[in-house]
Design an enzyme around this catalytic site. Structure first.
Site, PDB file in Angstrom:
ATOM      1  N   ASP A 114       0.817  -1.207   0.018  1.00 43.98           N
ATOM      2  CA  ASP A 114       0.057   0.119  -0.006  1.00 43.98           C
ATOM      3  C   ASP A 114       0.889   1.205  -0.118  1.00 43.98           C
ATOM      4  O   ASP A 114       1.881   1.510  -0.703  1.00 43.98           O
ATOM      5  CB  ASP A 114      -0.997   0.134   1.221  1.00 43.98           C
ATOM      6  CG  ASP A 114      -2.070   1.053   1.084  1.00 43.98           C
ATOM      7  OD1 ASP A 114      -2.953   0.712   0.422  1.00 43.98           O
ATOM      8  OD2 ASP A 114      -1.977   2.199   2.044  1.00 43.98           O
TER       9      ASP A 114
ATOM     10  N   HIS B 226      -7.171  -6.467  -0.149  1.00 46.95           N
ATOM     11  CA  HIS B 226      -6.129  -5.682  -0.023  1.00 46.95           C
ATOM     12  C   HIS B 226      -5.081  -5.974   0.964  1.00 46.95           C
ATOM     13  O   HIS B 226      -3.840  -5.745   0.625  1.00 46.95           O
ATOM     14  CB  HIS B 226      -6.608  -4.267  -0.020  1.00 46.95           C
ATOM     15  CG  HIS B 226      -5.582  -3.045   0.357  1.00 46.95           C
ATOM     16  ND1 HIS B 226      -4.787  -2.882  -0.854  1.00 46.95           N
ATOM     17  CD2 HIS B 226      -5.301  -2.413   1.201  1.00 46.95           C
ATOM     18  CE1 HIS B 226      -3.955  -1.988  -0.248  1.00 46.95           C
ATOM     19  NE2 HIS B 226      -4.334  -1.582   0.746  1.00 46.95           N
TER      20      HIS B 226
END
Length: 283
Positions: free
Chosen positions: A95, A262
């Site tokens: 991320d 994610h």
């Protein structure tokens, strides 16, 4: 893993470290801290010295009012690893941490031996490809860019705001157990923490965008081996991350992680760890 604090680039940076062997640096994303790597500390530390810092503005690291462009954040980490006696390191980023890692590898290719990026495409490509479909997944980028408003709204219910992402961005929702979520909520409830996290996003435009465009115009590419992993049901499900990364790097491998959203290091730690260990051991 032991916790310590170092003064680097004018801030106090908290980091966890352990193991022995070649150094590998783990860079977390938003809305998390170095705690997100907890399931990978053991496997990676069997063959490597693992260094997992809290990025500028996150966790137990200082939260200054400025310095959230990725070049400055990468300099923080570069100074940390040198202060610990390491000249060349492998880097794994997830991320926002992967965006710091990408900038670090572009600015200091002599220091980054291998680069793994988890669940991102280059920031430049996010802006270039922003359409109604991509905006549905990346709406928070545009919201977090706004001055003051995200702090005012999210600050009313930190647990509720972060919980939305932990719920919507996961496939294996049980992987983020109540203790983990409590850790992140507590971290982002500290003075200045929400603001610092949003400043990370605010630096994406124009500061990071200008740096990225300058590299693209100059033809700068990543020359080290790059591993790209992403969740099969994550934010990149409609894109082809490998093809995108091949426009930015010379040697790219990778794949989607099945039944994963994610948060790869927590949702599928065993599968992700296997991929990372093979990548780090490759000659």
């Amino acid at each position: 893993m032991e916790s310590a604090t170092a003064t680097v680039n004018g801030i106090r940076m908290h980091y966890r470290s352990g193991g022995s062997g070649p150094a590998v640096v783990l860079l977390h994303g938003w809305p998390q801290t170095s705690y997100c790597w907890r399931e990978l500390f053991g496997p990676l530390s069997e063959t490597h010295t693992v260094i997992a810092p809290d990025l500028r503005g996150y966790g137990h690291t200082d939260k200054p009012p400025s310095g959230y462009d990725k070049r400055t954040m990468a300099t923080d980490i570069a100074e940390l690893v040198r202060s610990l006696g390491h000249e060349r390191v492998d880097v794994i980023g997830h991320d926002r941490g992967a965006r710091v890692a990408h900038r670090w590898a572009l600015d200091r290719p002599d220091q980054v031996r291998r680069l793994a990026v988890l669940d991102i495409i280059p920031t430049r490509e996010v802006w270039r490809r922003m359409d109604t479909g991509l905006a549905r997944g990346y709406w928070h980028w545009l919201f977090h860019l706004q001055p003051d408003l995200p702090e005012r709204l999210a600050g009313q219910d930190v647990a509720g705001y972060l919980g939305y992402f932990f719920e919507r961005w996961t496939h294996q929702r049980h992987a983020l157990d109540p203790a983990a979520i409590e850790h992140y909520v507590r971290a982002f409830s500290a003075p200045g923490a929400l603001r610092a996290g949003f400043e990370d996003y605010r630096a994406s435009f124009p500061d990071d965008a200008e740096h990225d465009e300058a590299d693209a115009e100059a033809g700068h590419r990543l020359s080290m081996p790059v591993l790209a992993l992403w969740g099969e049901s994550g934010l990149l499900d409609r894109l082809d991350p490998l093809e995108i990364w091949r426009d930015y790097a010379d040697r790219v491998t990778g794949q989607a992680i099945a039944d994963c959203g994610h948060f790869l290091p927590e949702e599928r730690p065993r599968e992700v760890g296997d991929h990372l260990i093979r990548f780090l051991r490759a000659t």
